[in-house]
Design an enzyme around this catalytic site. Structure first.
Site, PDB file in Angstrom:
ATOM      1  N   GLU A  14      37.973  47.932  34.049  1.00 28.59           N
ATOM      2  CA  GLU A  14      38.694  46.833  34.705  1.00 28.59           C
ATOM      3  C   GLU A  14      38.409  46.845  36.199  1.00 28.59           C
ATOM      4  O   GLU A  14      38.355  47.906  36.818  1.00 28.59           O
ATOM      5  CB  GLU A  14      40.200  47.031  34.435  1.00 28.59           C
ATOM      6  CG  GLU A  14      41.080  45.903  34.903  1.00 28.59           C
ATOM      7  CD  GLU A  14      42.553  46.088  34.477  1.00 28.59           C
ATOM      8  OE1 GLU A  14      42.813  46.550  33.346  1.00 28.59           O
ATOM      9  OE2 GLU A  14      43.418  45.787  35.309  1.00 28.59           O
ATOM     10  N   GLU A  39      44.684  42.052  43.106  1.00 30.15           N
ATOM     11  CA  GLU A  39      46.050  41.546  42.929  1.00 30.15           C
ATOM     12  C   GLU A  39      46.614  41.239  44.307  1.00 30.15           C
ATOM     13  O   GLU A  39      46.558  42.074  45.207  1.00 30.15           O
ATOM     14  CB  GLU A  39      46.933  42.590  42.234  1.00 30.15           C
ATOM     15  CG  GLU A  39      46.501  42.867  40.809  1.00 30.15           C
ATOM     16  CD  GLU A  39      47.375  43.901  40.105  1.00 30.15           C
ATOM     17  OE1 GLU A  39      48.236  44.538  40.754  1.00 30.15           O
ATOM     18  OE2 GLU A  39      47.181  44.082  38.892  1.00 30.15           O
ATOM     19  N   ASP A  96      39.998  44.991  39.488  1.00 34.10           N
ATOM     20  CA  ASP A  96      41.217  44.239  39.805  1.00 34.10           C
ATOM     21  C   ASP A  96      41.352  43.777  41.234  1.00 34.10           C
ATOM     22  O   ASP A  96      41.191  44.582  42.147  1.00 34.10           O
ATOM     23  CB  ASP A  96      42.415  45.212  39.701  1.00 34.10           C
ATOM     24  CG  ASP A  96      42.958  45.338  38.322  1.00 34.10           C
ATOM     25  OD1 ASP A  96      42.839  44.402  37.549  1.00 34.10           O
ATOM     26  OD2 ASP A  96      43.524  46.412  38.059  1.00 34.10           O
TER      27      ASP A  96
END
Ligand SMILES: *[C@@H]1O[C@H](CO)[C@@H](O)[C@H](O)[C@H]1NC(C)=O
Ligand SMILES: *[C@@H]1O[C@H](CO)[C@@H](O)[C@H](O)[C@H]1NC(C)=O
Ligand SMILES: *[C@@H]1O[C@H](CO)[C@@H](O)[C@H](O)[C@H]1NC(C)=O
Length: 289
Positions: A100, A104, A102
């Site tokens: 993953e 955010e 990411d």
């Protein structure tokens, strides 16, 4: 086994090339995964908004699965009091040992700065958080957030400026993200228990719905066909300008730029958090290149 797979993946990469480099339509390229009532697609699918209220958040994912790519998305974040609200944009495979990549965006009270929180999971293991302040107000306009993911490195960019790189250190025993296909996801949700000022500031629902907007998605990527079991990329493409990103490294001036941006804007770096890792920092933090 893993080395064999990587070689295979690289051969596959070079076995048949198409690609999705078009600035696409969200209608054509994405499925809504969650909260349909809270998703709108405007301008023929060129603009997508995700909203959060007390009943639900919302999200989308790409129809395509990728094995390496250079992905750009323009995002404009929830304005005003966005405390507790997280807008996410990430690549992920599925399963317990997933990979993953990411980004955010952690909201804040009106006038207080957002934090861009990044993390990287390889073979299911994350704990590689780095956080940044931005040098602009990300709620006033769209800005471009990019992920470069190739066999050598994973890099994050903000408006073309690199902020973080994670190198392929498989030779040192650190798993890398190169044998699982990933989709691109976007979502908005409530994370008041941790997102803003460590969870001290909660979501103020009188300001709901909270809305973030996405546009100009571009995936210059190797698209994986699970029916054919192969990638859309092929060897000759690696030498074409369109696929320069596949062999891209960060040259020394780019590294200098990144270093100076990090010095100014980093808010948290797991590689500097000795208290968290009393047995010693993760290996990738101690390898200088
Ligand atoms: C990917 O490689 C890792 C080792 O690097 C291995 O544990 C894992 O099973 C591999 N996954 C697949 C789908 O081949
Ligand atoms: C919110 O603002 C406060 C005060 O300026 C700051 O300490 C914090 O890092 C900001 N961002 C988040 C996500 O809490
Ligand atoms: C929530 O927002 C409303 C209106 O914006 C404001 O009047 C109220 O004081 C806020 N509540 C808290 C707990 O900050």
């Amino acid at each position: 086994m893993s080395r064999g797979f990587v070689t295979l993946a690289i051969i596959l990469l070079f076995s048949n090339l198409i690609l999705g480099a078009l600035s696409g339509s969200f209608i054509k390229d994405f499925d809504i995964t969650w909260g349909d009532q809270h998703v709108t697609m405007l301008n023929n699918g060129k603009l997508l908004t995700l909203s959060l209220d007390q009943s639900s958040g919302s999200g989308f994912k790409s129809k395509n699965e990728y094995l390496f790519g250079k992905i750009d998305m323009q995002i404009k974040l929830v304005p005003g009091n966005s405390a507790g609200v997280v807008t996410a944009y990430y690549l992920s495979s599925i399963g317990a040992t997933h990979d993953e990549i990411d980004l955010e965006f952690l909201g804040n009270m009106s006038g207080q700065p957002y934090i861009l929180h990044t993390n990287i999971f390889t073979q299911g293991q994350g704990n590689r958080e780095q956080q940044f302040y931005l040098w602009f107000d990300p709620t006033a306009n769209f800005h471009t957030y990019s992920i470069l993911w190739n066999p050598q490195l994973i890099a994050f960019y903000v408006d073309g400026t690199p902020i973080r790189v994670f190198r392929n250190l498989e030779s040192k025993g650190i798993p890398y993200a190169n044998n699982q296909t990933m989709r691109l996801y976007g979502s908005i949700w409530d994370a008041e228990d941790w997102a803003t000022q460590g969870g001290r500031v909660k979501t103020n629902w009188t300001a709901a719905p909270f809305t973030s907007s996405f546009k100009n998605y571009k995936a210059n990527a190797c698209v994986w066909s699970s029916t054919k079991g192969k990638s859309s990329c092929k060897p000759e493409s690696a030498s074409t300008p369109k696929f320069q990103w596949l062999s891209q490294e960060l040259d020394s001036s780019t590294q200098e730029t990144m270093k100076s941006i990090r010095q100014q804007y980093i808010a948290y770096d797991y590689c500097l958090d000795n208290n968290r890792f009393p047995q010693g920092l993760p290996l990738e933090c101690t390898i200088t290149s």
